[in-house]
Design a protein around this motif. Sequence first.
Motif, mmCIF file in Angstrom:
data_model
loop_
_atom_site.group_PDB
_atom_site.id
_atom_site.type_symbol
_atom_site.label_atom_id
_atom_site.label_comp_id
_atom_site.label_asym_id
_atom_site.label_seq_id
_atom_site.Cartn_x
_atom_site.Cartn_y
_atom_site.Cartn_z
ATOM 1 N N PHE A 290 -15.318 27.227 15.736
ATOM 2 C CA PHE A 290 -16.279 28.309 15.710
ATOM 3 C C PHE A 290 -16.509 28.865 17.120
ATOM 4 O O PHE A 290 -16.404 30.071 17.364
ATOM 5 C CB PHE A 290 -17.583 27.736 15.145
ATOM 6 C CG PHE A 290 -18.668 28.740 14.916
ATOM 7 C CD1 PHE A 290 -19.018 29.084 13.634
ATOM 8 C CD2 PHE A 290 -19.344 29.328 15.980
ATOM 9 C CE1 PHE A 290 -20.020 30.003 13.401
ATOM 10 C CE2 PHE A 290 -20.343 30.245 15.764
ATOM 11 C CZ PHE A 290 -20.686 30.586 14.467
ATOM 12 N N ASN A 291 -16.782 27.970 18.058
ATOM 13 C CA ASN A 291 -17.030 28.413 19.431
ATOM 14 C C ASN A 291 -15.843 29.126 20.038
ATOM 15 O O ASN A 291 -15.985 30.153 20.688
ATOM 16 C CB ASN A 291 -17.385 27.226 20.314
ATOM 17 C CG ASN A 291 -18.860 26.960 20.257
ATOM 18 O OD1 ASN A 291 -19.625 27.775 19.734
ATOM 19 N ND2 ASN A 291 -19.269 25.811 20.764
ATOM 20 N N ALA A 292 -14.678 28.558 19.815
ATOM 21 C CA ALA A 292 -13.473 29.160 20.384
ATOM 22 C C ALA A 292 -13.298 30.583 19.852
ATOM 23 O O ALA A 292 -13.057 31.529 20.615
ATOM 24 C CB ALA A 292 -12.249 28.305 20.054
ATOM 25 N N LEU A 293 -13.484 30.739 18.560
ATOM 26 C CA LEU A 293 -13.315 32.068 17.963
ATOM 27 C C LEU A 293 -14.404 33.025 18.447
ATOM 28 O O LEU A 293 -14.136 34.172 18.801
ATOM 29 C CB LEU A 293 -13.371 31.978 16.436
ATOM 30 C CG LEU A 293 -12.193 31.289 15.763
ATOM 31 C CD1 LEU A 293 -12.470 31.081 14.276
ATOM 32 C CD2 LEU A 293 -10.925 32.114 15.924
ATOM 33 N N TYR A 294 -15.601 32.520 18.477
ATOM 34 C CA TYR A 294 -16.744 33.325 18.849
ATOM 35 C C TYR A 294 -16.595 33.874 20.267
ATOM 36 O O TYR A 294 -16.842 35.044 20.539
ATOM 37 C CB TYR A 294 -17.994 32.446 18.737
ATOM 38 C CG TYR A 294 -19.286 33.141 19.006
ATOM 39 C CD1 TYR A 294 -19.835 33.997 18.064
ATOM 40 C CD2 TYR A 294 -19.970 32.931 20.201
ATOM 41 C CE1 TYR A 294 -21.035 34.634 18.300
ATOM 42 C CE2 TYR A 294 -21.177 33.571 20.448
ATOM 43 C CZ TYR A 294 -21.706 34.420 19.495
ATOM 44 O OH TYR A 294 -22.891 35.045 19.732
#
Length: 480
Positions: A263-267
């Motif tokens: 999630f963080n990486a994509l965000y």
Amino acid sequence: MDNIYSNNHEELWKAVLGQIELSISKANFVTWFKNTSILSLENGKVIIGVPNGFAKEWLENKYNHYLLKAFHASQIEVSEIHCQITQDKPLTPAPPREAVRSIDAAHKPTLDGFLRKKLVESSNIRPQLEFSQERPHETNLNPRYLFENFIVAENNELAKAACYAVSQNLGTIYNPLFIYGGVGLGKTHLLQSIGNEISKQTPEKKIKYITSERFTTELIDSIKNQKTDQFKEYYQQMDLLIIDDVQFLSGKEKTQIEFFHIFNALYQLNKQIVISSDRPPKAIATLEDRLRSRFEGGMIADISRPNLETRIAILEAKAHERNIRIDEESIRFIAEHITQNIRELEGALNRVHAFCEFHKIPTTLAVTARVLEQLIENNRKSIKTEDIMQVITEYYGIQEEDLIKKGRKKEVSHSRQMAMYLLRSELQMPFTSIGAFFGGRDHTTVLHAYEKIEKGRSENIRLKEELNTLKERLYYNSCG
Ligand code: ADP
Ligand code: MG
């Protein structure tokens, strides 16, 4: 034990699995019940051999209720289910297809066979596509779910608008987008519409639709095969990641941690994340706080139940889409009687249509009412105290004994009041009996709980939704 399964655990297990296979999805069935067996059965206590800790967790928690029911249906009374991890290889090598077939053959008359076939043909049963190294860009999208065939009404307009906006401004307008609402109200349809829209507009974008359960299974597999890096890499390259039914991540800490990293990486790369759940992030028990606050940081939109006019409009649209000829009165009858869930609404339409086709008769109100009589009855009947307790304990993630015990912890007391309320509203149980059931509480305590919820229901939209979800689970038990 004194029936045909005495001393024959293998046959009994086949029969039990046969029942379970009918009530949960194929993917779940294979994932959780492969290589399982009965290790022992004594005094109502059964020990099931399972291949790993995940299967143990799922069978003991999530599928416990299904298992108890399936044993009961096989005329074996079981009150406790435990799992034990067995190192040994399969005792039941494959899902017992023969068992299912023989149950089918024994109990289903020809018309039912015809109906089932029709239902499968015309409904949205679709193959669940799997994560695979060979097909790394499988989107899992069902091309039938489009914005164009989604009927918009006041119950879903915000959710639809948000999804559409996201499809036009990927990663930049609402991120993440969180859609929540009860079972069968169109969440999957809307989420997939975003994917289909993007794939039409910009086919080069990488899109992935996946349910949180499937996501968990893949993650577990990748851990087993020491491929977690590939797993993460695969997901982190997406432009649009859609995770459906995220409530199932509840309690799965390891999966939540991985999901959080992805999630963080994509965000951070402004990649779009869209999530659905049957309840708002706040109400997902045991969701890691940082994940919850991420979910809450984006846009949250809900879908509620459609009103009568909307249900009629949806039925008309579906009949038109499938070339089904049906009279107005029948449409209204279906819409009036099936109120909770659009999937059920479609199912009822298909059932009536198939019946009339089979008998080569036109659809009329009388026929429709007859065909649906049973379905409508079933939806209302046969709720028992333990069903209510089961739904409450599952939903709030608490133990029944904590509900019964005297104690004033706030979360528990709310769940207890909801249980009391449902016992009254759904079973018309006397207040005194409810009090007795909850460890000998006074009937005025129950009355107070009932009145509090009844009042809150009309004033507090959250509470109203919570009640709706609980009732939905009660009448359309649909986990799995
Ligand atoms: P959920 O994911 O919320 O459980 P689904 O998206 O699977 O529900 O919807 C159930 C069925 O109802 C699907 O066949 C879907 O196409 C249909 N449906 C739901 N809402 C609508 C709508 N507003 N317009 C048209 N079809 C709908
Ligand atoms: Mg869905």
